[in-house]
Design a protein around this motif. Structure first.
Motif, PDB file in Angstrom:
ATOM      1  N   LYS A  69     -20.870  -8.984 -77.906  1.00 38.39           N
ATOM      2  CA  LYS A  69     -21.072 -10.398 -77.542  1.00 38.39           C
ATOM      3  C   LYS A  69     -22.100 -11.082 -78.423  1.00 38.39           C
ATOM      4  N   TRP A  70     -23.246 -10.409 -78.642  1.00 38.84           N
ATOM      5  CA  TRP A  70     -24.359 -11.074 -79.332  1.00 38.84           C
ATOM      6  C   TRP A  70     -24.689 -10.479 -80.697  1.00 38.84           C
ATOM      7  N   GLY A  71     -24.194  -9.274 -80.975  1.00 41.20           N
ATOM      8  CA  GLY A  71     -24.381  -8.671 -82.291  1.00 41.20           C
ATOM      9  C   GLY A  71     -25.824  -8.601 -82.726  1.00 41.20           C
ATOM     10  N   ASP A  72     -26.111  -9.056 -83.961  1.00 44.42           N
ATOM     11  CA  ASP A  72     -27.456  -8.917 -84.519  1.00 44.42           C
ATOM     12  C   ASP A  72     -28.432  -9.969 -84.007  1.00 44.42           C
ATOM     13  N   GLU A  73     -28.038 -10.763 -83.002  1.00 42.77           N
ATOM     14  CA  GLU A  73     -28.995 -11.669 -82.369  1.00 42.77           C
ATOM     15  C   GLU A  73     -30.031 -10.899 -81.555  1.00 42.77           C
ATOM     16  N   ILE A  74     -29.680  -9.683 -81.108  1.00 47.11           N
ATOM     17  CA  ILE A  74     -30.582  -8.890 -80.271  1.00 47.11           C
ATOM     18  C   ILE A  74     -31.521  -8.094 -81.164  1.00 47.11           C
ATOM     19  N   ALA A  75     -32.806  -8.212 -80.918  1.00 44.23           N
ATOM     20  CA  ALA A  75     -33.791  -7.494 -81.727  1.00 44.23           C
ATOM     21  C   ALA A  75     -34.100  -6.120 -81.134  1.00 44.23           C
ATOM     22  N   THR A  76     -34.547  -6.103 -79.884  1.00 45.90           N
ATOM     23  CA  THR A  76     -34.942  -4.836 -79.269  1.00 45.90           C
ATOM     24  C   THR A  76     -34.426  -4.765 -77.835  1.00 45.90           C
ATOM     25  N   VAL A  77     -34.515  -3.579 -77.259  1.00 41.31           N
ATOM     26  CA  VAL A  77     -34.175  -3.381 -75.857  1.00 41.31           C
ATOM     27  C   VAL A  77     -35.184  -2.422 -75.244  1.00 41.31           C
ATOM     28  N   ARG A  78     -35.563  -2.701 -74.006  1.00 42.29           N
ATOM     29  CA  ARG A  78     -36.410  -1.791 -73.235  1.00 42.29           C
ATOM     30  C   ARG A  78     -35.596  -1.300 -72.054  1.00 42.29           C
ATOM     31  N   LEU A  79     -35.579  -0.007 -71.859  1.00 41.95           N
ATOM     32  CA  LEU A  79     -34.765   0.615 -70.818  1.00 41.95           C
ATOM     33  C   LEU A  79     -35.626   1.085 -69.652  1.00 41.95           C
ATOM     34  N   LEU A  80     -35.051   1.028 -68.475  1.00 37.38           N
ATOM     35  CA  LEU A  80     -35.672   1.583 -67.285  1.00 37.38           C
ATOM     36  C   LEU A  80     -34.600   2.387 -66.545  1.00 37.38           C
ATOM     37  N   PRO A  81     -34.331   3.617 -67.021  1.00 37.38           N
ATOM     38  CA  PRO A  81     -33.278   4.426 -66.390  1.00 37.38           C
ATOM     39  C   PRO A  81     -33.658   4.818 -64.965  1.00 37.38           C
ATOM     40  N   LYS A  82     -32.662   4.816 -64.095  1.00 35.72           N
ATOM     41  CA  LYS A  82     -32.889   5.178 -62.699  1.00 35.72           C
ATOM     42  C   LYS A  82     -31.551   5.531 -62.068  1.00 35.72           C
ATOM     43  N   ALA A  83     -31.469   6.682 -61.410  1.00 28.32           N
ATOM     44  CA  ALA A  83     -30.267   7.046 -60.674  1.00 28.32           C
ATOM     45  C   ALA A  83     -30.204   6.198 -59.410  1.00 28.32           C
ATOM     46  N   ALA A  84     -29.239   5.282 -59.353  1.00 26.53           N
ATOM     47  CA  ALA A  84     -29.137   4.367 -58.219  1.00 26.53           C
ATOM     48  C   ALA A  84     -27.703   3.878 -58.107  1.00 26.53           C
ATOM     49  N   SER A  85     -27.339   3.433 -56.915  1.00 26.74           N
ATOM     50  CA  SER A  85     -26.009   2.878 -56.698  1.00 26.74           C
ATOM     51  C   SER A  85     -25.932   1.491 -57.327  1.00 26.74           C
ATOM     52  N   LYS A  86     -24.711   0.996 -57.507  1.00 33.00           N
ATOM     53  CA  LYS A  86     -24.532  -0.342 -58.064  1.00 33.00           C
ATOM     54  C   LYS A  86     -25.225  -1.379 -57.200  1.00 33.00           C
ATOM     55  N   GLN A  87     -25.118  -1.219 -55.883  1.00 32.72           N
ATOM     56  CA  GLN A  87     -25.758  -2.170 -54.985  1.00 32.72           C
ATOM     57  C   GLN A  87     -27.278  -2.155 -55.158  1.00 32.72           C
ATOM     58  N   GLN A  88     -27.866  -0.973 -55.268  1.00 32.52           N
ATOM     59  CA  GLN A  88     -29.309  -0.865 -55.459  1.00 32.52           C
ATOM     60  C   GLN A  88     -29.737  -1.487 -56.787  1.00 32.52           C
ATOM     61  N   LEU A  89     -28.956  -1.226 -57.824  1.00 30.71           N
ATOM     62  CA  LEU A  89     -29.276  -1.791 -59.132  1.00 30.71           C
ATOM     63  C   LEU A  89     -29.272  -3.310 -59.083  1.00 30.71           C
ATOM     64  N   ARG A  90     -28.299  -3.887 -58.405  1.00 30.82           N
ATOM     65  CA  ARG A  90     -28.198  -5.342 -58.344  1.00 30.82           C
ATOM     66  C   ARG A  90     -29.337  -5.963 -57.541  1.00 30.82           C
ATOM     67  N   VAL A  91     -29.724  -5.319 -56.451  1.00 29.33           N
ATOM     68  CA  VAL A  91     -30.816  -5.848 -55.631  1.00 29.33           C
ATOM     69  C   VAL A  91     -32.097  -5.941 -56.447  1.00 29.33           C
ATOM     70  N   VAL A  92     -32.424  -4.858 -57.164  1.00 37.58           N
ATOM     71  CA  VAL A  92     -33.637  -4.864 -57.969  1.00 37.58           C
ATOM     72  C   VAL A  92     -33.492  -5.837 -59.138  1.00 37.58           C
ATOM     73  N   GLU A  93     -32.306  -5.907 -59.727  1.00 33.48           N
ATOM     74  CA  GLU A  93     -32.082  -6.838 -60.835  1.00 33.48           C
ATOM     75  C   GLU A  93     -32.415  -8.259 -60.419  1.00 33.48           C
ATOM     76  N   ARG A  94     -31.977  -8.656 -59.229  1.00 35.25           N
ATOM     77  CA  ARG A  94     -32.274 -10.012 -58.760  1.00 35.25           C
ATOM     78  C   ARG A  94     -33.780 -10.243 -58.657  1.00 35.25           C
ATOM     79  N   SER A  95     -34.495  -9.237 -58.157  1.00 39.98           N
ATOM     80  CA  SER A  95     -35.949  -9.373 -58.038  1.00 39.98           C
ATOM     81  C   SER A  95     -36.605  -9.495 -59.406  1.00 39.98           C
ATOM     82  N   LEU A  96     -36.154  -8.706 -60.354  1.00 40.26           N
ATOM     83  CA  LEU A  96     -36.726  -8.748 -61.698  1.00 40.26           C
ATOM     84  C   LEU A  96     -36.479 -10.104 -62.356  1.00 40.26           C
ATOM     85  N   ILE A  97     -35.265 -10.615 -62.189  1.00 34.88           N
ATOM     86  CA  ILE A  97     -34.948 -11.913 -62.784  1.00 34.88           C
ATOM     87  C   ILE A  97     -35.804 -13.012 -62.161  1.00 34.88           C
ATOM     88  N   ARG A  98     -35.985 -12.954 -60.848  1.00 32.43           N
ATOM     89  CA  ARG A  98     -36.827 -13.956 -60.182  1.00 32.43           C
ATOM     90  C   ARG A  98     -38.250 -13.920 -60.731  1.00 32.43           C
TER      91      ARG A  98
END
Length: 219
Positions: A69-98
């Motif tokens: 989608k974005w190709g070389d527009e992206i410079a870096t990425v920071r990862l936060l791996p965690k074993a979690a369900s899709k629902q759990q991932l989305r709940v935390v994602e909303r909090s992080l975005i807020r």
């Protein structure tokens, strides 16, 4: 006052995101093909000092979608791996975005985590071609899936009493067979999607997940 990359890094450090990795190298260094499939959250940093916060049950595949989608527009990425369900991932994602929006961080996320861009969740697990094959022959495609079963030992302990009570029911064998038939014929790639996309709370017996061998699943 303009937001600086340093302020975003401080925020990411607080959440224990891993150190920034060049986006061009992330799938070779942090998410190699011969490594385990990882779920969790990620923070993309773009060359124009904008950001994207996302989640995925397959971070490597998700990086591929963003590269397309974005190709070389992206410079870096920071990862936060965690074993979690899709629902759990989305709940935390909303909090992080807020949190990021509250700090006036310029995000490319569309409206909220409930709206995703680029590849959808199913495409993280099955390519377009595999989805077409599954529609034509769901049982055959599922039978050929050799995804390793997940370690659900923590869930086995949590639901051990419910699992025992279920197995004591006279109908348990027939119900287990019915559930297996449904998964084999109606759920795309059930071995890969177990826990993140579906679960049976009383479906873990004797150390094996529901899609283990027939004997353990029907005990």
């Amino acid at each position: 006052m303009p937001v600086t990359i340093r302020s975003v890094d401080d925020w990411a450090d607080g959440w224990e995101f891993r150190a920034p990795v060049s986006f061009a190298d992330v799938r070779r260094s942090a998410l190699p093909t011969d490594g385990p499939k990882r779920s969790g959250w990620y923070l993309l940093s773009f060359n124009d000092d904008t950001y994207y916060l996302g989640e995925s049950v397959d971070l490597r595949s998700r990086m591929g979608g963003h590269a397309a989608k974005w190709g070389d527009e992206i410079a870096t990425v920071r990862l936060l791996p965690k074993a979690a369900s899709k629902q759990q991932l989305r709940v935390v994602e909303r909090s992080l975005i807020r949190e990021l929006r509250a700090q006036k961080i310029p995000l490319r996320d569309v409206v909220h985590a409930d709206v995703t861009t680029g590849r959808d969740a199913l495409e993280e697990l099955l390519s377009d071609e595999m989805q077409k094959l599954w529609i034509r022959d769901p049982r055959g495609v599922n039978a050929r899936d050799t995804t390793p079963l997940k370690d659900l030992s923590e869930q086995e302990v949590r639901y051990s009493t419910a699992a025992r009570r279920f197995s004591d029911l006279p109908e348990s064998t027939a119900l287990t067979a019915l559930l297996r038939t449904f998964l084999e014929a109606c759920v795309p790639s059930p071995r890969a999607t177990e826990f993140q996309y579906w679960s049976v709370s009383t479906g873990t017996y004797g150390g094996s997940s529901f899609l283990g061998d027939s004997a353990s699943a029907s005990e």
